[in-house]
Design a protein around this motif. Structure first.
Motif, PDB file in Angstrom:
ATOM      1  N   ALA A   1       0.676  -1.225  -0.215  1.00 29.68           N
ATOM      2  CA  ALA A   1      -0.036  -0.042  -0.029  1.00 29.68           C
ATOM      3  C   ALA A   1       0.924   1.315   0.034  1.00 29.68           C
ATOM      4  CB  ALA A   1      -0.956  -0.071   1.142  1.00 29.68           C
ATOM      5  N   GLN A   2       1.951   1.250   0.997  1.00 23.54           N
ATOM      6  CA  GLN A   2       2.908   2.485   0.774  1.00 23.54           C
ATOM      7  C   GLN A   2       3.516   2.480  -0.503  1.00 23.54           C
ATOM      8  OE1 GLN A   2       5.361   2.771   4.510  1.00 23.54           O
ATOM      9  NE2 GLN A   2       3.552   3.484   5.571  1.00 23.54           N
ATOM     10  N   ARG A   3       3.691   1.494  -1.190  1.00 21.93           N
ATOM     11  CA  ARG A   3       4.452   1.622  -2.537  1.00 21.93           C
ATOM     12  C   ARG A   3       3.326   2.160  -3.844  1.00 21.93           C
ATOM     13  NH1 ARG A   3       8.637  -2.486  -4.552  1.00 21.93           N
ATOM     14  NH2 ARG A   3       9.047  -1.062  -6.076  1.00 21.93           N
ATOM     15  N   GLY A   4       2.059   2.320  -3.126  1.00 23.37           N
ATOM     16  CA  GLY A   4       1.192   2.997  -4.302  1.00 23.37           C
ATOM     17  C   GLY A   4       0.383   1.994  -4.895  1.00 23.37           C
ATOM     18  N   VAL A   5       0.173   0.741  -4.560  1.00 25.70           N
ATOM     19  CA  VAL A   5      -0.634  -0.267  -5.142  1.00 25.70           C
ATOM     20  C   VAL A   5      -2.218   0.315  -4.715  1.00 25.70           C
ATOM     21  CG1 VAL A   5      -1.444  -2.734  -5.389  1.00 25.70           C
ATOM     22  CG2 VAL A   5       0.988  -2.176  -5.012  1.00 25.70           C
ATOM     23  N   GLN A   6      -3.046   0.361  -5.728  1.00 29.37           N
ATOM     24  CA  GLN A   6      -4.220   1.048  -5.445  1.00 29.37           C
ATOM     25  C   GLN A   6      -5.163   0.042  -4.370  1.00 29.37           C
ATOM     26  OE1 GLN A   6      -6.019   2.336  -9.038  1.00 29.37           O
ATOM     27  NE2 GLN A   6      -3.911   3.627  -9.669  1.00 29.37           N
ATOM     28  N   GLN A   7      -5.115  -1.205  -4.700  1.00 25.13           N
ATOM     29  CA  GLN A   7      -6.227  -2.272  -4.270  1.00 25.13           C
ATOM     30  C   GLN A   7      -5.274  -3.323  -3.640  1.00 25.13           C
ATOM     31  OE1 GLN A   7      -9.393  -3.876  -6.578  1.00 25.13           O
ATOM     32  NE2 GLN A   7     -10.133  -4.881  -4.806  1.00 25.13           N
ATOM     33  N   VAL A   8      -5.157  -3.494  -2.619  1.00 30.50           N
ATOM     34  CA  VAL A   8      -4.506  -4.615  -1.701  1.00 30.50           C
ATOM     35  C   VAL A   8      -5.608  -5.514  -0.946  1.00 30.50           C
ATOM     36  CG1 VAL A   8      -2.611  -5.339  -0.410  1.00 30.50           C
ATOM     37  CG2 VAL A   8      -2.215  -3.265  -1.341  1.00 30.50           C
ATOM     38  N   VAL A   9      -5.727  -6.797  -1.341  1.00 28.19           N
ATOM     39  CA  VAL A   9      -6.449  -7.585  -0.636  1.00 28.19           C
ATOM     40  C   VAL A   9      -5.759  -8.562   0.328  1.00 28.19           C
ATOM     41  CG1 VAL A   9      -8.210  -9.625  -0.887  1.00 28.19           C
ATOM     42  CG2 VAL A   9      -8.078  -7.575  -2.510  1.00 28.19           C
ATOM     43  N   ALA A  10      -5.750  -8.546   1.572  1.00 30.46           N
ATOM     44  CA  ALA A  10      -4.729  -9.398   2.529  1.00 30.46           C
ATOM     45  C   ALA A  10      -5.582 -10.615   2.968  1.00 30.46           C
ATOM     46  CB  ALA A  10      -4.383  -8.410   3.674  1.00 30.46           C
ATOM     47  N   THR A  11      -5.374 -11.689   2.990  1.00 32.87           N
ATOM     48  CA  THR A  11      -5.897 -12.903   3.700  1.00 32.87           C
ATOM     49  C   THR A  11      -5.223 -13.499   4.510  1.00 32.87           C
ATOM     50  OG1 THR A  11      -5.017 -14.652   2.051  1.00 32.87           O
ATOM     51  CG2 THR A  11      -6.714 -13.192   1.111  1.00 32.87           C
ATOM     52  N   ASP A  12      -6.126 -14.230   5.493  1.00 30.65           N
ATOM     53  CA  ASP A  12      -5.338 -15.071   6.488  1.00 30.65           C
ATOM     54  C   ASP A  12      -6.521 -15.861   7.148  1.00 30.65           C
ATOM     55  OD1 ASP A  12      -4.129 -16.231   9.164  1.00 30.65           O
ATOM     56  OD2 ASP A  12      -2.615 -14.446   8.354  1.00 30.65           O
ATOM     57  N   LEU A  13      -6.246 -17.212   7.611  1.00 28.28           N
ATOM     58  CA  LEU A  13      -7.300 -18.059   8.074  1.00 28.28           C
ATOM     59  C   LEU A  13      -7.469 -17.594   9.504  1.00 28.28           C
ATOM     60  CD1 LEU A  13      -9.076 -20.309   6.957  1.00 28.28           C
ATOM     61  CD2 LEU A  13      -7.368 -22.025   7.665  1.00 28.28           C
ATOM     62  N   ASN A  14      -6.545 -17.094  10.096  1.00 31.87           N
ATOM     63  CA  ASN A  14      -6.341 -16.954  11.643  1.00 31.87           C
ATOM     64  C   ASN A  14      -7.401 -15.751  11.916  1.00 31.87           C
ATOM     65  OD1 ASN A  14      -6.070 -16.914  14.562  1.00 31.87           O
ATOM     66  ND2 ASN A  14      -3.742 -16.591  13.944  1.00 31.87           N
ATOM     67  N   PRO A  15      -8.448 -15.991  12.940  1.00 27.38           N
ATOM     68  CA  PRO A  15      -9.246 -14.754  13.260  1.00 27.38           C
ATOM     69  C   PRO A  15      -8.281 -13.542  13.871  1.00 27.38           C
ATOM     70  CG  PRO A  15     -10.529 -16.673  13.706  1.00 27.38           C
ATOM     71  CD  PRO A  15      -8.865 -17.135  13.337  1.00 27.38           C
TER      72      PRO A  15
END
Length: 402
Positions: free
Chosen positions: A239-253
């Motif tokens: 995000a700080q490098r300027g990517v407009q949309q970042v989707v972050a996933t994880d299985l751990n709540p």
């Protein structure tokens, strides 16, 4: 949070049968035998009891319990060192035998030592976990000089309206996590800190951050996925490098809650979170997919170890197999991976490259850095040769047809 299925433990105190909720974050079964110990109990006595499988409920001064645990740990370390040194000498003599093939013998020595260390670590955890504390509802301790642990335990384990028994080690873990969450882990190359939660691996080793800063982004990098986000550090970098949309996933709540808090602190509106086993659903194709998977193919023995150990390299292989269908045209995969498994002879470089090829991916380029963490500098470690040779790489992978 606490397991949904409640477990209880009972013990005798002054000929009175008592019971309480059993709380174990490593899912250990309730202890079958509990004896009372206090400030008069010697470290040697406590060590013998713990090694014999007896749990000890502490009734003395809170700080003395911490000192007792440290004394038990020193005895375990001395015992471990003797056993591992003996095993190392035996294996090395076998490797030096004139009747043995040197390369074959060496291929057995290092992984055998690694597995012996893992077994010793598991045994140490079991022994140290046998010093127990009782806490009243709301995680209130009646011990002398006990600190207020209520907030730390509630953050780690959830609300509790009844008394409980837990290991002193689990309590220390909750207090340590509260400290990390309050002060954060500084990431110098980014000029910021991330704040881990209990049960989420703290990125104290972050030499790979510079690799992510140095790697050139793909052309028109509008969408990126961070698979297995943990604290959210990789997503923050993107995000700080300027990517407009970042989707972050994880299985751990716990990881999702942790990452969400870190994103909110930095006001990163471009990052979306999704609970998923690897890849997101209902998301556009990605120009870039990044992942920093566990780097050692061994079975984890605690929730935190899932960030380091990956039985049979299941996550790594699953990530590679699933990446290509989620890539946009000219998209790239950035795999952050230590080669320690190769130096420990748990996985070969040819095997890793074969997995790339099986997934329809080839290497576009690779960036390397050498870790500087304490274990890579410890010359007393029987596995020092392997650990000191470790390299962490950013593998830039692209589909064959790119």
């Amino acid at each position: 949070m606490l397991p949904t299925e409640k477990q209880y433990v009972q013990w005798h105190e002054n000929e009175t049968l008592r019971h309480a909720r059993w709380l174990s974050q490593s899912n250990q079964v309730p202890p079958a035998r509990i004896v009372s110990v206090d400030d008069k109990t010697t470290a040697d006595e406590a060590y013998r009891l713990a090694c014999a499988g007896t749990s000890m409920l502490w009734y003395g001064d809170f700080h003395n319990a911490r000192q007792l645990l440290q004394a038990i740990n020193r005895r375990i370390e001395r015992s471990e060192q003797r056993k591992i040194s003996k095993a190392a000498n035996k294996l090395n003599k076998s490797a030096e035998s004139p009747h043995s093939d040197k390369s074959t013998a060496e291929s057995l020595v290092i992984p055998n030592l690694f597995h012996q260390q893992r077994q010793a670590q598991a045994q140490r955890s079991r022994v140290l976990s046998r010093l127990l504390l009782e806490l009243d509802a709301g995680y209130v301790s009646q011990l002398r000089r006990a600190p207020d642990v209520s907030a730390a335990c509630t953050a780690a384990f959830g609300e509790l309206d009844e008394s409980c028994l837990l290991s002193f080690r689990d309590l220390q873990g909750a207090l340590g996590a509260a400290g990390w969450r309050a002060k954060g882990v500084p990431i110098e190359s980014l000029g910021l800190s991330v704040f881990p939660h209990y049960g989420v691996f703290a990125p104290t080793r972050h030499e790979y951050v510079q690799l992510l800063l140095d790697a050139p982004l793909p052309d028109a990098c509008d969408v990126a996925f961070d698979i297995g986000t943990g604290t959210g550090l990789l997503a923050i970098i993107l995000a700080q490098r300027g990517v407009q949309q970042v989707v972050a996933t994880d299985l751990n709540p716990r990881a999702l809650a942790c990452a969400s808090e870190n994103f909110a602190r930095l006001e990163l509106d471009a990052v979306q979170l999704q609970q998923a086993d690897l890849f997101p659903t209902d998301a556009p194709l990605a120009n870039l997919i990044v992942c920093n998977p566990p780097w050692l193919p061994a079975k984890p023995t605690s929730p935190l170890e899932y960030a380091v150990y990956d039985a049979n390299s299941a996550m790594l292989r699953g990530f590679l197999q699933g990446a290509k269908p989620h890539l946009a045209e000219q998209g790239e995969v950035w795999l952050i991976l230590s080669d320690l498994a190769e130096h420990l002879q748990l996985r070969s470089r040819d095997e890793l490259l074969g997995w790339f090829a099986d997934a329809g991916l080839e290497v576009k380029y690779r960036l390397d850095t050498q870790p500087k963490h304490g274990r890579s500098q410890d010359t007393t470690d029987p596995l020092f040769a392997a650990r000191s040779a470790e390299i962490t790489s950013l593998w830039c992978l692209v589909p064959f047809d790119n």
